[in-house]
Design a protein around this motif. Structure first.
Motif, PDB file in Angstrom:
ATOM      1  N   ARG A  29       0.836  -1.199   0.000  1.00 37.65           N
ATOM      2  CA  ARG A  29       0.000   0.000   0.000  1.00 37.65           C
ATOM      3  C   ARG A  29       0.879   1.261   0.000  1.00 37.65           C
ATOM      4  O   ARG A  29       1.771   1.413   0.822  1.00 37.65           O
ATOM      5  N   GLY A  30       0.642   2.148  -0.968  1.00 37.00           N
ATOM      6  CA  GLY A  30       1.371   3.406  -1.042  1.00 37.00           C
ATOM      7  C   GLY A  30       2.578   3.388  -1.957  1.00 37.00           C
ATOM      8  O   GLY A  30       3.210   4.417  -2.168  1.00 37.00           O
ATOM      9  N   LEU A  31       2.930   2.243  -2.490  1.00 36.26           N
ATOM     10  CA  LEU A  31       4.066   2.180  -3.409  1.00 36.26           C
ATOM     11  C   LEU A  31       3.614   2.483  -4.824  1.00 36.26           C
ATOM     12  O   LEU A  31       2.521   2.094  -5.241  1.00 36.26           O
ATOM     13  N   THR A  32       4.461   3.162  -5.560  1.00 36.18           N
ATOM     14  CA  THR A  32       4.141   3.489  -6.953  1.00 36.18           C
ATOM     15  C   THR A  32       4.519   2.315  -7.855  1.00 36.18           C
ATOM     16  O   THR A  32       5.236   1.397  -7.446  1.00 36.18           O
ATOM     17  N   VAL A  33       4.069   2.383  -9.080  1.00 43.29           N
ATOM     18  CA  VAL A  33       4.398   1.349 -10.059  1.00 43.29           C
ATOM     19  C   VAL A  33       5.908   1.326 -10.286  1.00 43.29           C
ATOM     20  O   VAL A  33       6.518   0.261 -10.398  1.00 43.29           O
ATOM     21  N   ALA A  34       6.532   2.493 -10.319  1.00 45.59           N
ATOM     22  CA  ALA A  34       7.982   2.563 -10.512  1.00 45.59           C
ATOM     23  C   ALA A  34       8.724   1.907  -9.347  1.00 45.59           C
ATOM     24  O   ALA A  34       9.725   1.205  -9.546  1.00 45.59           O
ATOM     25  N   GLN A  35       8.240   2.089  -8.147  1.00 41.78           N
ATOM     26  CA  GLN A  35       8.873   1.470  -6.980  1.00 41.78           C
ATOM     27  C   GLN A  35       8.709  -0.047  -7.012  1.00 41.78           C
ATOM     28  O   GLN A  35       9.643  -0.785  -6.671  1.00 41.78           O
ATOM     29  N   LEU A  36       7.533  -0.515  -7.418  1.00 37.41           N
ATOM     30  CA  LEU A  36       7.323  -1.963  -7.539  1.00 37.41           C
ATOM     31  C   LEU A  36       8.234  -2.563  -8.614  1.00 37.41           C
ATOM     32  O   LEU A  36       8.769  -3.662  -8.444  1.00 37.41           O
ATOM     33  N   LYS A  37       8.428  -1.816  -9.692  1.00 33.40           N
ATOM     34  CA  LYS A  37       9.326  -2.267 -10.762  1.00 33.40           C
ATOM     35  C   LYS A  37      10.758  -2.357 -10.231  1.00 33.40           C
ATOM     36  O   LYS A  37      11.480  -3.307 -10.524  1.00 33.40           O
ATOM     37  N   GLN A  38      11.149  -1.373  -9.441  1.00 32.72           N
ATOM     38  CA  GLN A  38      12.480  -1.375  -8.834  1.00 32.72           C
ATOM     39  C   GLN A  38      12.637  -2.574  -7.882  1.00 32.72           C
ATOM     40  O   GLN A  38      13.671  -3.232  -7.867  1.00 32.72           O
ATOM     41  N   LEU A  39      11.595  -2.871  -7.119  1.00 41.37           N
ATOM     42  CA  LEU A  39      11.619  -4.021  -6.217  1.00 41.37           C
ATOM     43  C   LEU A  39      11.771  -5.319  -6.993  1.00 41.37           C
ATOM     44  O   LEU A  39      12.572  -6.181  -6.625  1.00 41.37           O
ATOM     45  N   ARG A  40      11.043  -5.453  -8.084  1.00 43.38           N
ATOM     46  CA  ARG A  40      11.138  -6.669  -8.900  1.00 43.38           C
ATOM     47  C   ARG A  40      12.563  -6.846  -9.435  1.00 43.38           C
ATOM     48  O   ARG A  40      13.097  -7.947  -9.453  1.00 43.38           O
ATOM     49  N   ARG A  41      13.173  -5.738  -9.867  1.00 44.14           N
ATOM     50  CA  ARG A  41      14.549  -5.804 -10.366  1.00 44.14           C
ATOM     51  C   ARG A  41      15.525  -6.186  -9.260  1.00 44.14           C
ATOM     52  O   ARG A  41      16.455  -6.954  -9.476  1.00 44.14           O
ATOM     53  N   SER A  42      15.309  -5.649  -8.067  1.00 42.80           N
ATOM     54  CA  SER A  42      16.235  -5.928  -6.961  1.00 42.80           C
ATOM     55  C   SER A  42      16.145  -7.379  -6.496  1.00 42.80           C
ATOM     56  O   SER A  42      17.111  -7.916  -5.958  1.00 42.80           O
ATOM     57  N   LEU A  43      15.012  -8.023  -6.701  1.00 47.90           N
ATOM     58  CA  LEU A  43      14.861  -9.430  -6.305  1.00 47.90           C
ATOM     59  C   LEU A  43      15.660 -10.365  -7.211  1.00 47.90           C
ATOM     60  O   LEU A  43      16.017 -11.460  -6.799  1.00 47.90           O
ATOM     61  N   GLY A  44      15.918  -9.935  -8.432  1.00 53.68           N
ATOM     62  CA  GLY A  44      16.737 -10.742  -9.334  1.00 53.68           C
ATOM     63  C   GLY A  44      15.945 -11.818 -10.051  1.00 53.68           C
ATOM     64  O   GLY A  44      14.710 -11.825 -10.069  1.00 53.68           O
ATOM     65  N   GLU A  45      16.709 -12.758 -10.606  1.00 58.53           N
ATOM     66  CA  GLU A  45      16.109 -13.808 -11.436  1.00 58.53           C
ATOM     67  C   GLU A  45      15.536 -14.966 -10.636  1.00 58.53           C
ATOM     68  O   GLU A  45      14.755 -15.741 -11.153  1.00 58.53           O
ATOM     69  N   ASN A  46      15.949 -15.101  -9.381  1.00 63.64           N
ATOM     70  CA  ASN A  46      15.524 -16.250  -8.584  1.00 63.64           C
ATOM     71  C   ASN A  46      14.253 -16.006  -7.791  1.00 63.64           C
ATOM     72  O   ASN A  46      13.910 -16.808  -6.925  1.00 63.64           O
ATOM     73  N   ALA A  47      13.592 -14.889  -8.048  1.00 64.81           N
ATOM     74  CA  ALA A  47      12.344 -14.593  -7.345  1.00 64.81           C
ATOM     75  C   ALA A  47      11.412 -13.841  -8.286  1.00 64.81           C
ATOM     76  O   ALA A  47      11.860 -13.058  -9.121  1.00 64.81           O
ATOM     77  N   GLU A  48      10.144 -14.105  -8.129  1.00 61.52           N
ATOM     78  CA  GLU A  48       9.128 -13.410  -8.929  1.00 61.52           C
ATOM     79  C   GLU A  48       8.166 -12.726  -7.959  1.00 61.52           C
ATOM     80  O   GLU A  48       7.614 -13.363  -7.069  1.00 61.52           O
ATOM     81  N   TYR A  49       8.000 -11.414  -8.132  1.00 51.68           N
ATOM     82  CA  TYR A  49       7.143 -10.630  -7.252  1.00 51.68           C
ATOM     83  C   TYR A  49       5.832 -10.376  -7.988  1.00 51.68           C
ATOM     84  O   TYR A  49       5.821  -9.784  -9.066  1.00 51.68           O
TER      85      TYR A  49
END
Length: 176
Positions: A29-49
């Motif tokens: 809650r409160g995160l932007t689409v850009a922040q979620l995209k950044q989170l997905r990138r930071s998780l790497g290839e071994n995780a899917e958000y």
């Protein structure tokens, strides 16, 4: 009658649960689409958000035999499905949550066991698998070195004793 798109979504989530070694439930809650995209990138290839629907996720978790999310699926929920090293993914989530306090880690599961948010934080504080394996190897090598020194000690002591006796005999023969 269940709608085909919802049945497919439940099946997809069930497959994610079954194919993952771990999963972490978060509230975004409160995160932007850009922040979620950044989170997905930071998780790497071994995780899917994935942003999930609570009711469908609850059904999928039950079908996969996971009860770790009982009572936690409320509000805007997203799950990190982890197929690689869970420590690395937990570190990524922890680091992202430090800079973006809107991300709340609610709980998760690791190899079938339920984890609380605090336990996931403890998991993130662990060192990586490679570092832990290196420490175990170093400890094993140190133990082997100590054992080798212990086995070698009687032999070296015998040599030193024989040398001392020889020196003593040389002194006695020179004195006579």
């Amino acid at each position: 009658m269940a709608q085909p798109n919802k049945v497919a979504a439940v099946q997809e989530l069930t497959d994610h649960f079954r194919n993952s070694t771990a999963a972490v439930l978060t509230e975004y809650r409160g995160l932007t689409v850009a922040q979620l995209k950044q989170l997905r990138r930071s998780l790497g290839e071994n995780a899917e958000y994935a942003v999930v629907k609570n009711t469908l996720t609850e059904i999928a978790a039950k079908e996969a035999g996971i009860d770790a999310f009982d009572g936690q699926l409320a509000g805007p929920s997203a799950i990190a499905f982890i197929t690689g090293d869970p420590v690395e993914a937990a570190k990524s989530l922890r680091d992202f949550a430090k800079t973006n306090p809107q991300l709340i880690v609610k709980g998760g599961f690791l190899e079938g066991k339920a984890l609380s948010g605090a336990e996931i934080t403890k998991l993130a504080d662990l060192e990586s698998r490679e570092v832990l394996l290196a420490k175990v190897a170093g400890a094993a090598q140190a133990s082997l070195s100590k054992a080798a020194a212990l086995f070698q000690a009687p032999l070296s002591k015998t040599v030193r004793t024989a040398e001392a006796l020889r020196a003593k005999q040389d002194e006695a023969s020179q004195a006579a």
